[in-house]
Design a protein around this motif. Structure first.
Motif, mmCIF file in Angstrom:
data_model
loop_
_atom_site.group_PDB
_atom_site.id
_atom_site.type_symbol
_atom_site.label_atom_id
_atom_site.label_comp_id
_atom_site.label_asym_id
_atom_site.label_seq_id
_atom_site.Cartn_x
_atom_site.Cartn_y
_atom_site.Cartn_z
ATOM 1 N N ASP A 130 -7.136 -24.725 22.938
ATOM 2 C CA ASP A 130 -5.877 -25.469 22.814
ATOM 3 C C ASP A 130 -4.702 -24.587 23.232
ATOM 4 N N GLN A 131 -4.623 -23.398 22.656
ATOM 5 C CA GLN A 131 -3.477 -22.528 22.904
ATOM 6 C C GLN A 131 -3.474 -21.977 24.324
ATOM 7 N N ILE A 132 -4.627 -21.648 24.864
ATOM 8 C CA ILE A 132 -4.704 -21.103 26.223
ATOM 9 C C ILE A 132 -4.204 -22.128 27.232
ATOM 10 N N VAL A 133 -4.669 -23.367 27.107
ATOM 11 C CA VAL A 133 -4.254 -24.410 28.053
ATOM 12 C C VAL A 133 -2.771 -24.725 27.895
ATOM 13 N N THR A 134 -2.299 -24.837 26.657
ATOM 14 C CA THR A 134 -0.898 -25.171 26.414
ATOM 15 C C THR A 134 0.030 -24.066 26.892
ATOM 16 N N MET A 135 -0.312 -22.810 26.591
ATOM 17 C CA MET A 135 0.532 -21.698 27.030
ATOM 18 C C MET A 135 0.505 -21.549 28.546
ATOM 19 N N THR A 136 -0.612 -21.857 29.169
ATOM 20 C CA THR A 136 -0.670 -21.809 30.630
ATOM 21 C C THR A 136 0.256 -22.864 31.234
ATOM 22 N N ALA A 137 0.241 -24.061 30.661
ATOM 23 C CA ALA A 137 1.145 -25.118 31.138
ATOM 24 C C ALA A 137 2.601 -24.720 30.965
ATOM 25 N N SER A 138 2.899 -23.926 29.933
ATOM 26 C CA SER A 138 4.270 -23.474 29.685
ATOM 27 C C SER A 138 4.673 -22.354 30.638
ATOM 28 N N LEU A 139 3.776 -21.383 30.820
ATOM 29 C CA LEU A 139 4.149 -20.144 31.515
ATOM 30 C C LEU A 139 3.912 -20.171 33.018
ATOM 31 N N LEU A 140 2.969 -20.977 33.475
ATOM 32 C CA LEU A 140 2.674 -20.979 34.909
ATOM 33 C C LEU A 140 3.896 -21.313 35.760
ATOM 34 N N PRO A 141 4.652 -22.397 35.466
ATOM 35 C CA PRO A 141 5.842 -22.662 36.281
ATOM 36 C C PRO A 141 6.905 -21.579 36.150
ATOM 37 N N VAL A 142 6.956 -20.922 34.999
ATOM 38 C CA VAL A 142 7.935 -19.852 34.780
ATOM 39 C C VAL A 142 7.633 -18.668 35.693
ATOM 40 N N TYR A 143 6.358 -18.272 35.734
ATOM 41 C CA TYR A 143 5.967 -17.158 36.613
ATOM 42 C C TYR A 143 6.058 -17.562 38.079
ATOM 43 N N ALA A 144 5.674 -18.792 38.390
ATOM 44 C CA ALA A 144 5.682 -19.252 39.780
ATOM 45 C C ALA A 144 7.090 -19.263 40.361
ATOM 46 N N LEU A 145 8.088 -19.569 39.510
ATOM 47 C CA LEU A 145 9.474 -19.619 39.978
ATOM 48 C C LEU A 145 10.118 -18.239 40.034
ATOM 49 N N GLY A 146 9.440 -17.225 39.526
ATOM 50 C CA GLY A 146 9.911 -15.858 39.674
ATOM 51 C C GLY A 146 10.944 -15.400 38.668
ATOM 52 N N PHE A 147 10.978 -16.009 37.494
ATOM 53 C CA PHE A 147 11.924 -15.564 36.473
ATOM 54 C C PHE A 147 11.642 -14.113 36.083
ATOM 55 N N SER A 148 12.674 -13.405 35.697
ATOM 56 C CA SER A 148 12.536 -11.979 35.382
ATOM 57 C C SER A 148 11.729 -11.766 34.114
ATOM 58 N N LYS A 162 -4.517 -14.258 24.443
ATOM 59 C CA LYS A 162 -3.850 -13.440 25.468
ATOM 60 C C LYS A 162 -4.764 -13.195 26.662
ATOM 61 N N LEU A 163 -6.028 -12.899 26.400
ATOM 62 C CA LEU A 163 -6.970 -12.693 27.497
ATOM 63 C C LEU A 163 -7.163 -13.972 28.299
ATOM 64 N N GLY A 164 -7.305 -15.092 27.600
ATOM 65 C CA GLY A 164 -7.503 -16.367 28.278
ATOM 66 C C GLY A 164 -6.321 -16.763 29.138
ATOM 67 N N VAL A 165 -5.102 -16.611 28.598
ATOM 68 C CA VAL A 165 -3.891 -16.944 29.357
ATOM 69 C C VAL A 165 -3.746 -16.023 30.559
ATOM 70 N N LEU A 166 -4.015 -14.731 30.359
ATOM 71 C CA LEU A 166 -3.915 -13.758 31.455
ATOM 72 C C LEU A 166 -4.829 -14.145 32.613
ATOM 73 N N VAL A 167 -6.073 -14.487 32.306
ATOM 74 C CA VAL A 167 -7.038 -14.840 33.347
ATOM 75 C C VAL A 167 -6.662 -16.151 34.018
ATOM 76 N N LEU A 168 -6.361 -17.184 33.215
ATOM 77 C CA LEU A 168 -6.089 -18.507 33.772
ATOM 78 C C LEU A 168 -4.800 -18.522 34.586
ATOM 79 N N VAL A 169 -3.728 -17.949 34.041
ATOM 80 C CA VAL A 169 -2.466 -17.902 34.784
ATOM 81 C C VAL A 169 -2.627 -17.059 36.041
ATOM 82 N N GLY A 170 -3.341 -15.942 35.918
ATOM 83 C CA GLY A 170 -3.549 -15.077 37.080
ATOM 84 C C GLY A 170 -4.259 -15.793 38.209
#
Length: 261
Positions: A126-144, A42-50
């Motif tokens: 593994d999980q940080i990179v994969t979850m970032t690839a999943s969530l980054l476009p979701v956040y970038a497109l502005g989904f609720s 969670k910390l890794g995804v938060l930092v990388l996606v941010g």
């Protein structure tokens, strides 16, 4: 405890392998992943996606995010699952294709007895990179946030189910929703199943990409022949030691090299 109270009885009532014990080999190691890995991820995804959001927020037009946010929540949730699983598929496939990244992903593939607990044996990188690839476009497109929360709940529940030691079949829906049958074949240590079934939730992505493999029978053997150390701290360090070429022989299992590497 809630997850265990759901899946342990389910695996006893509808077992794929009735002889497999609840406290099977390496269960304690995977319990450590369950309790401690989530914090690192969670910390890794938060930092990388941010950090990446700061870089790309100027690229995505505000008009596009406005259109996305104007949609009903149920439609957004469906789109989030589709977008996120496409990102998951691509990242997952890269982790299999690139030797450097495979060293991290091999930790997950070292699972030899499939069950709900084994789903948590994933290297944080593994999980940080994969979850970032999943969530980054979701956040970038502005989904609720609500639609993303629905995706997170569906992803977590389905991840536990597809790894579980159950004989649950989805019938015709197996081509649409990932099932234990679909994902168990991804973990199969059988030549014809190597590098198949990369999607996390939507098998039709694999069908479209030509990587779907789902015969009627279930796999006979799981895991990887690549020797992976058995303990949590050893597994965290394993990819880096492998790359440096200095893994102590005593840390490795007594298995031959993996033909996939």
């Amino acid at each position: 405890m809630i997850i265990a109270m759901i899946f342990i009885p389910l695996e006893r009532l509808l077992p794929l392998d009735a002889d497999q014990k609840v406290l099977r080999k390496h269960w304690l190691n995977d319990a450590i992943y369950l309790f401690f890995n989530g914090i690192l991820i969670k910390l890794g995804v938060l930092v990388l996606v941010g950090l990446l959001m700061i870089a790309i927020r100027f690229v995505v037009p505000e008009g596009l995010t406005g259109v996305v946010q104007a949609q009903p929540i149920w439609l957004q949730a469906v789109e989030v699952i589709l977008v996120a699983d496409t990102g998951f598929y691509l990242a997952h496939r890269v982790f299999h294709a690139v030797p450097f990244l495979w060293k991290f992903h091999a930790i997950h593939h070292s699972i030899e007895e499939m069950d709900w607990l084994a789903a948590h044996r994933v290297h944080p990188v593994d999980q940080i990179v994969t979850m970032t690839a999943s969530l980054l476009p979701v956040y970038a497109l502005g989904f609720s946030g609500t639609a993303i929360a629905v995706y997170a709940l569906v992803y977590q529940g389905q991840s536990l189910l597809i790894h579980s030691n159950t004989r649950i079949r989805f019938g015709p829906l197996k081509w649409v929703l990932a099932s234990p049958q679909f994902h168990h074949w991804h973990h199969a240590n059988e030549r014809q199943a190597y590098d198949k079934n990369f999607a996390g939730q939507l098998p039709f992505i694999d069908a479209l990409a030509g990587t779907l493999y789902m015969p009627e029978r279930m796999p006979r053997v799981y895991g990887t022949d690549e020797p992976v150390p058995p303990l949590y701290h050893q597994q965290l360090a394993y990819p880096l030691k492998q790359l440096a070429g200095r893994v102590p022989a005593g840390e490795l299992s007594e298995e031959p090299g993996d033909a996939r590497t």
